[in-house]
Design an enzyme around this catalytic site. Sequence first.
Site, short mmCIF file in Angstrom:
data_model
loop_
_atom_site.label_atom_id
_atom_site.label_comp_id
_atom_site.label_asym_id
_atom_site.label_seq_id
_atom_site.Cartn_x
_atom_site.Cartn_y
_atom_site.Cartn_z
N HIS A 145 -3.68 -5.37 0.94
CA HIS A 145 -3.45 -5.80 2.25
C HIS A 145 -4.01 -7.15 2.33
CE1 HIS A 145 -2.43 -2.00 3.98
NE2 HIS A 145 -3.63 -1.43 3.55
N CYS A 194 1.06 -1.09 0.08
CA CYS A 194 -0.08 0.06 0.03
C CYS A 194 1.06 1.17 0.11
CB CYS A 194 -0.94 0.06 1.12
SG CYS A 194 -2.36 1.25 0.80
#
Length: 513
Positions: free
Chosen positions: A437, A353
């Site tokens: 994630h 991310c």
Amino acid sequence: MRGGLLVAGTTSDAGKSVVTAGICRWLARRGVKVAPFKGQNMSLNSFVTRDGAEIGRAQAMQAQAARVEPSALMNPVLLKPGGDRTSQVVLMGRPVGEMSARGFFGAPGGPEAGQPVPGGREALLDTVVGCLEELRATHDVVVCEGAGSPAEINLRRTDIVNMGVARAGRLPVLVVGDIDRGGVFASFFGTTALLAPEDQSLVAGYLVNKFRGDVSLLEPGLDMLRTLTGRPTYGVLPFQHGLGIDEEDGLRVSLRGTVRESPAGEPHGTEVLRIAVCAVPLMSNFTDVDALAAEPGVTVRFVDRPEETADADLVVVPGTRGTVAALRWLERRGLAEALRRRAAEGRPVLGICGGFQLLGEGVEDEVESRAGTVEGLGLLPVRVRFAVEKTLARPSGTALGERVDGYEIHHGVADVLGGEPFLDGCRRGSVWGTHWHGSLESDGFRRAFLRQVAAQAGRGFVPAPDTSFAALREEQLDRLADLIERHTDTDALCELIAAGPPPGLPFVPPGAP
């Protein structure tokens, strides 16, 4: 059984999240249809539900403990800190603005960015109570978690998560205290004494957490506490390692020097695999690396100095709520140069991310930091532009020949200019990057990834063929339930949940005006 309960704490990190999860799993094992709830959460560790709503990851973990699907109803207000004074407000799973604490409640002075929540505290409390009542209508029991301490008297007027929701929902309150910190009796007494009489009447009793030693030595103090406050202690939970699952707040926890050893201890192959995680500012979803630590023979540590990465076989740059701030921090600490050197030497690096974004060629940010165009580390052929609309998704796909499931929470939009495809990102040489994630919780993919890391690092490490992260998580949740079952007065707890607040327990502390 039908009813509800609010689990409050004398302090932050007293154990409210794990106690709430333990009670949820204990009730679920008894056949009770139970749901977790936290009216307002402040955390950078979040999760995306199946319908695309963002909630605190702790509530997603508690939903798993309760064996129900997580939803925005379980965490209607989520605050994601972006600095010392501002947070992004996520309302019913969707971001509504970047606001100061004063702006959040519509107070005079307004937010530093964005607009105040319409209606202020009253509208938020109505939303919170409405979600609680909807859960109560569809479940036998709702176990609510408070935040911080219910005795933060400077915040009582605007409270929508502790005594404010307990009073609105007529919930009995169980106060958890961390005896490992010391001063637990003073904390229980002082917490109760500072509450208004109407709030005191909802406090049913106490639960001691993280006790080490002989409980019989504690019992005289528990008897004295009951005499002083008129309230019983429902149990004494022993200290146990490895129960801090899905922590809420990375800003409160000093991660430097933390080592998460694999529960199995010995490596499956001939060598240990060492993983270093850069403890970037405003770190988010740091639990992404828990699945790596679950592998036998893998050690995971958080680092903030370049020399701490020297013996690492893999360096992970995790998510962050401040990509530009993390870039500058890496440069100041000398970690940026260490990452560039690793890449040049063909040693593995993984960015997730925000960590993926800063590994690219550049970041154009007029949303998060408003810093404009900033040069990245240049390790991946990617350029990132921050969009006002946040991406919230639950993607699935295939990588390294294995199925992968994940979730996305980001404003950055990545334009991948080259390299090999890797999930939604890319790989170039020994450097990998993705927005996903939770991808490492996919067992086959995690093993395939670790095999490639070991090969690039020149290690003889071989992942165990049968490690199941989901099964290990279930074992942890059952351990929490076992603690509740074995070390609390469960009959009294059932009665409290079903009967509601005790009738007006008096409490006038000595010397009170």
